[in-house]
Design a protein around this motif. Structure first.
Motif, PDB file in Angstrom:
ATOM      1  N   TYR A 118       0.824  -1.216   0.000  1.00  0.00           N
ATOM      2  CA  TYR A 118       0.000   0.000   0.000  1.00  0.00           C
ATOM      3  C   TYR A 118       0.858   1.267   0.000  1.00  0.00           C
ATOM      4  O   TYR A 118       0.640   2.161  -0.829  1.00  0.00           O
ATOM      5  N   LEU A 119       1.819   1.382   0.908  1.00  0.00           N
ATOM      6  CA  LEU A 119       2.593   2.624   1.004  1.00  0.00           C
ATOM      7  C   LEU A 119       3.381   2.877  -0.271  1.00  0.00           C
ATOM      8  O   LEU A 119       3.419   4.003  -0.770  1.00  0.00           O
ATOM      9  N   THR A 120       4.004   1.833  -0.830  1.00  0.00           N
ATOM     10  CA  THR A 120       4.743   2.001  -2.079  1.00  0.00           C
ATOM     11  C   THR A 120       3.826   2.488  -3.188  1.00  0.00           C
ATOM     12  O   THR A 120       4.178   3.390  -3.958  1.00  0.00           O
ATOM     13  N   THR A 121       2.638   1.901  -3.277  1.00  0.00           N
ATOM     14  CA  THR A 121       1.671   2.327  -4.289  1.00  0.00           C
ATOM     15  C   THR A 121       1.234   3.763  -4.047  1.00  0.00           C
ATOM     16  O   THR A 121       1.085   4.551  -4.991  1.00  0.00           O
ATOM     17  N   PHE A 122       1.019   4.124  -2.796  1.00  0.00           N
ATOM     18  CA  PHE A 122       0.640   5.489  -2.424  1.00  0.00           C
ATOM     19  C   PHE A 122       1.720   6.480  -2.874  1.00  0.00           C
ATOM     20  O   PHE A 122       1.418   7.532  -3.468  1.00  0.00           O
ATOM     21  N   LEU A 123       2.978   6.148  -2.642  1.00  0.00           N
ATOM     22  CA  LEU A 123       4.086   7.011  -3.045  1.00  0.00           C
ATOM     23  C   LEU A 123       4.195   7.097  -4.561  1.00  0.00           C
ATOM     24  O   LEU A 123       4.463   8.170  -5.121  1.00  0.00           O
ATOM     25  N   GLY A 206      -8.850   2.765   4.815  1.00  0.00           N
ATOM     26  CA  GLY A 206      -8.729   2.179   6.140  1.00  0.00           C
ATOM     27  C   GLY A 206      -7.349   2.238   6.752  1.00  0.00           C
ATOM     28  O   GLY A 206      -7.033   1.462   7.657  1.00  0.00           O
ATOM     29  N   HIS A 207      -6.492   3.159   6.294  1.00  0.00           N
ATOM     30  CA  HIS A 207      -5.153   3.303   6.843  1.00  0.00           C
ATOM     31  C   HIS A 207      -5.143   4.471   7.836  1.00  0.00           C
ATOM     32  O   HIS A 207      -4.692   5.580   7.527  1.00  0.00           O
ATOM     33  N   ALA A 208      -5.627   4.194   9.039  1.00  0.00           N
ATOM     34  CA  ALA A 208      -5.793   5.231  10.045  1.00  0.00           C
ATOM     35  C   ALA A 208      -4.468   5.854  10.465  1.00  0.00           C
ATOM     36  O   ALA A 208      -4.375   7.070  10.654  1.00  0.00           O
ATOM     37  N   ALA A 209      -3.428   5.037  10.625  1.00  0.00           N
ATOM     38  CA  ALA A 209      -2.136   5.567  11.056  1.00  0.00           C
ATOM     39  C   ALA A 209      -1.561   6.529  10.019  1.00  0.00           C
ATOM     40  O   ALA A 209      -1.007   7.582  10.365  1.00  0.00           O
ATOM     41  N   LEU A 210      -1.711   6.171   8.745  1.00  0.00           N
ATOM     42  CA  LEU A 210      -1.233   7.043   7.683  1.00  0.00           C
ATOM     43  C   LEU A 210      -2.028   8.346   7.667  1.00  0.00           C
ATOM     44  O   LEU A 210      -1.458   9.439   7.560  1.00  0.00           O
ATOM     45  N   ALA A 211      -3.340   8.244   7.793  1.00  0.00           N
ATOM     46  CA  ALA A 211      -4.188   9.438   7.810  1.00  0.00           C
ATOM     47  C   ALA A 211      -3.843  10.332   8.993  1.00  0.00           C
ATOM     48  O   ALA A 211      -3.778  11.567   8.865  1.00  0.00           O
ATOM     49  N   HIS A 212      -3.614   9.732  10.157  1.00  0.00           N
ATOM     50  CA  HIS A 212      -3.282  10.502  11.353  1.00  0.00           C
ATOM     51  C   HIS A 212      -1.946  11.222  11.178  1.00  0.00           C
ATOM     52  O   HIS A 212      -1.800  12.395  11.553  1.00  0.00           O
ATOM     53  N   GLY A 213      -0.973  10.526  10.584  1.00  0.00           N
ATOM     54  CA  GLY A 213       0.314  11.154  10.331  1.00  0.00           C
ATOM     55  C   GLY A 213       0.207  12.305   9.354  1.00  0.00           C
ATOM     56  O   GLY A 213       0.843  13.359   9.539  1.00  0.00           O
ATOM     57  N   ILE A 214      -0.588  12.142   8.315  1.00  0.00           N
ATOM     58  CA  ILE A 214      -0.774  13.201   7.327  1.00  0.00           C
ATOM     59  C   ILE A 214      -1.424  14.423   7.970  1.00  0.00           C
ATOM     60  O   ILE A 214      -1.059  15.575   7.679  1.00  0.00           O
TER      61      ILE A 214
END
Length: 245
Positions: A118-123, A206-214
């Motif tokens: 997911y993170l690689t695709t997001f980047l 559903g990536h709460a940690a990523l959303a919170h960091g952003i």
């Protein structure tokens, strides 16, 4: 740009050759040729993260294969994440606009499947949207650090967003991060542009940690020296946005 009409005699790869990449692309189009994929990787992206004419000439073919090949999807994303560098191929990159537009849609669909990468695709999607600075530095917010100058007193401020805290600080190489000040995450209605898209996408998937960091990255920080308050993302973007030459 269409791979069938590319003048490959003008498209040297990272090794200076003009004949290997089209031959390798022909091999991977008809099967998962592991050796061909491995050679494409080091011919299209140099160890120092540089890309060359063949890298962009290969993009349309890689995008066509990306819906059924994780290798193609990853390599296309890797090329785009280097597109802000000094490659001298702006005309070739511009010719890939349609392919990149299709790639953005493909990557977004892949994100919605909540994949392991997911993170690689997001980047990669950030790079496809020309958000090269975020594509280069965004992490998973387990242990992320951003360094910038306070816009008011110019002191070097460390921004930490991770499991060990979310704060601004002055970094002392003997004492660690000192004089910490808690960050102020952005509220949803305070987000706009890229920050809002990034946050909404992470929430959607559903990536709460990523959303919170952003939310923290696009929030506000207090300078430990002069106590002025500034927008983290604005200052970081101003200092680090690459310029295509």
């Amino acid at each position: 740009m269409n791979a069938q009409v590319v003048n490959w005699t003008q498209m040297h790869d990272c090794r200076g050759d003009v004949d290997r990449v089209p031959a390798l692309l022909s091999r991977v189009e008809f099967g998962d040729d592991v050796e061909a994929w491995e050679e494409l990787g080091y011919r299209l992206v140099l160890e120092q993260d540089l890309v060359f004419p063949a890298s962009f000439a290969a993009l349309p073919c890689l995008v066509r294969l990306a819906s059924r090949s994780a290798r193609a999807r990853g390599l296309a994303g890797t090329i785009l994440r280097r597109a802000a560098g000094h490659h001298g191929c702006d005309d070739l990159l511009a010719d890939c606009a349609d392919a990149i537009g299709g790639f953005r849609k493909l990557l977004d669909r892949h994100l919605q499947s909540r994949p392991a990468d997911y993170l690689t695709t997001f980047l990669n999607l950030l790079a496809a949207k020309e958000e090269y600075h975020w594509s280069a530095v965004l992490g998973d917010f387990a242990d992320d650090f951003y360094h910038l100058d306070c816009p008011h007193c110019a002191v070097d401020v460390t921004i930490a967003i991770g499991d060990h805290g979310r704060y601004s600080a002055i970094r002392d190489w003997h004492l660690g991060d000192v004089d910490r000040r808690g960050l102020r995450p952005a509220l949803l209605d305070e987000l706009s542009g890229s920050g809002r898209w990034m946050h909404e996408t992470a929430v959607r998937d559903g990536h709460a940690a990523l959303a919170h960091g952003i939310a923290h990255l696009f929030g506000k920080a207090e300078c430990p020296r002069c106590a002025s308050v500034f927008n983290i993302a604005d200052e970081y973007t101003s200092a680090n946005r690459p310029v295509l030459l």
